[in-house]
Design an enzyme around this catalytic site. Structure first.
Site, short mmCIF file in Angstrom:
data_model
loop_
_atom_site.label_atom_id
_atom_site.label_comp_id
_atom_site.label_asym_id
_atom_site.label_seq_id
_atom_site.Cartn_x
_atom_site.Cartn_y
_atom_site.Cartn_z
N GLY A 154 0.77 -1.07 0.00
CA GLY A 154 0.04 -0.08 0.10
C GLY A 154 0.72 1.28 0.00
O GLY A 154 0.62 2.26 -0.79
N HIS A 155 1.83 1.39 0.73
CA HIS A 155 2.83 2.40 0.90
C HIS A 155 3.46 2.59 -0.49
O HIS A 155 3.82 3.67 -0.95
CB HIS A 155 3.81 2.19 1.80
CG HIS A 155 3.22 2.03 3.38
ND1 HIS A 155 3.30 1.13 4.08
CD2 HIS A 155 2.83 3.08 4.10
CE1 HIS A 155 2.89 1.14 5.35
NE2 HIS A 155 2.43 2.71 5.50
P1 AMP Z 1 0.58 4.71 7.79
O1 AMP Z 1 2.22 4.39 7.80
O2 AMP Z 1 -0.08 3.59 8.23
O3 AMP Z 1 0.74 6.09 8.55
O4 AMP Z 1 0.44 5.15 6.18
C1 AMP Z 1 1.13 5.95 5.44
C2 AMP Z 1 0.32 6.45 4.15
O5 AMP Z 1 0.04 5.02 3.41
C3 AMP Z 1 -0.90 6.90 4.45
O6 AMP Z 1 -1.28 7.84 3.50
C4 AMP Z 1 -1.91 5.67 4.46
O7 AMP Z 1 -3.56 6.06 4.35
C5 AMP Z 1 -1.51 5.03 3.30
N1 AMP Z 1 -1.76 3.50 3.23
C6 AMP Z 1 -1.91 2.57 4.49
N2 AMP Z 1 -2.20 1.57 4.01
C7 AMP Z 1 -2.51 1.59 2.75
C8 AMP Z 1 -3.08 0.70 1.76
N3 AMP Z 1 -3.42 -0.39 2.05
N4 AMP Z 1 -3.54 1.16 0.29
C9 AMP Z 1 -3.10 2.61 0.02
N5 AMP Z 1 -2.42 3.38 0.88
C10 AMP Z 1 -2.05 3.01 2.21
#
Ligand code: AMP
Length: 288
Positions: free
Chosen positions: A47-48
């Site tokens: 996702g990231h």
């Molecule tokens: P985090 O590391 O959880 O703070 O997420 C960092 C970024 O990655 C944020 O913009 C999240 O929305 C995005 N993100 C996390 N998981 C996913 C996913 N499964 N699909 C798309 N973007 C994601």
């Protein structure tokens, strides 16, 4: 060390301080390159990396930040056990074409005596904000700081954290931060579970039950769009029957304001629910 001066292509170069970050960005700007920022908390997954790929398509230079931001965690949340894998993250970022990882220490982002916070108002106190008081103020504060520090042309966020995306759009608008905010659809496992660093907390049994969250959201979206106002309540019951311990919220809301939905406007179903000790969030769009 920045990627441009590094010969190690297996791991992206790291800036540990704001000064190093700004030095690298200034060199890119001097070469007339535009810059994209991808804020993360690390433990990177596909996702990231989809955000990094979108960033790379939008700007020739991409910086990803890795910072587990303490101000967005509540006192009983998982700050101390949040998964961390800096070496793995650096390799994944290099492979994804990221140019620099900004990995500051907590004291770099919140020097002693730092007290100012960005308050995103009512958008930060509903839904997630009701169950995580102060969370969106922490998010808004750290994102505003990152946007000031890196001064990117574009910053890329995931729809996975849908309310966060709306909060950031609002903060950028209200504080006149000159950046374009780009959203990327949620990346999912083949069974529908949204990728999340927190999925690592799930036991085998919980992992097997977890896809029910996305299935339920899709059912609610379909039924609500078909005129069934009781769909959210049935969705909550389905999650509880399927082994979820608690549902913090499951609601259909306006996709821009998160207020109750109105006919003719885009809407979104959003939910947060617990599988054992792990809290999962997800959301899907309603068919127009
Ligand atoms: P985090 O590391 O959880 O703070 O997420 C960092 C970024 O990655 C944020 O913009 C999240 O929305 C995005 N993100 C996390 N998981 C996913 C996913 N499964 N699909 C798309 N973007 C994601």
């Amino acid at each position: 060390m920045t990627a441009s001066s590094s010969v190690d292509t297996r791991a992206v170069g790291v800036a540990g301080s704001v000064a190093e970050l700004q030095h690298a960005v200034a060199a890119w700007r001097a070469a007339r390159a535009t810059v994209a920022l991808v804020p993360t908390m690390g433990a990177l997954h596909a996702g990231h990396l989809a955000l990094v790929a979108r960033a790379k398509a939008l700007a020739p230079r991409v910086v990803a930040s890795i910072f587990v931001n303490p101000t967005q965690f509540g006192p009983n949340e998982d700050l101390s056990r949040y998964p961390r894998d800096i070496d793995g993250d650096r390799r994944k970022l290099a492979t994804a074409g990221c140019d620099l990882a900004f990995i500051p220490a907590v004291a770099e982002m919140y020097p002693e005596g730092a007290v100012a916070r960005v308050d995103p108002g009512s958008l930060g106190t509903i839904l997630e904000g009701e169950f995580r008081p102060g969370h969106f103020s922490g998010v808004a504060t750290i994102v505003a700081k990152l946007l000031r520090q890196a001064a990117p042309d574009v910053a890329v966020f995931g729809e996975k954290d849908f309310q966060q995306l709306l909060v950031i759009r609002r903060v950028v608008r209200d504080l006149d931060i000159p950046v374009r905010i780009e959203a990327v659809p949620t990346v999912r496992e083949s069974d529908g579970l949204a990728l999340s660093s927190r999925n690592a907390y799930l036991s085998a049994d919980e992992r097997a039950r977890a896809p029910l969250l996305h299935r339920t959201l899709r059912d609610v979206a379909r039924d609500f769009a078909g005129g069934d106002a009781a769909a959210p309540d049935r969705g909550i019951a389905a999650l509880l029957a399927g082994g979820f311990a608690k549902v913090d919220y499951l609601a259909v809301r306006d996709a821009e304001t998160l207020e109750p939905p109105r006919p003719g406007r885009p809407a979104r179903v959003l939910a947060a629910a617990w599988l054992g000790r792990t809290r999962l969030i997800d959301n899907v769009a309603l068919a127009p």
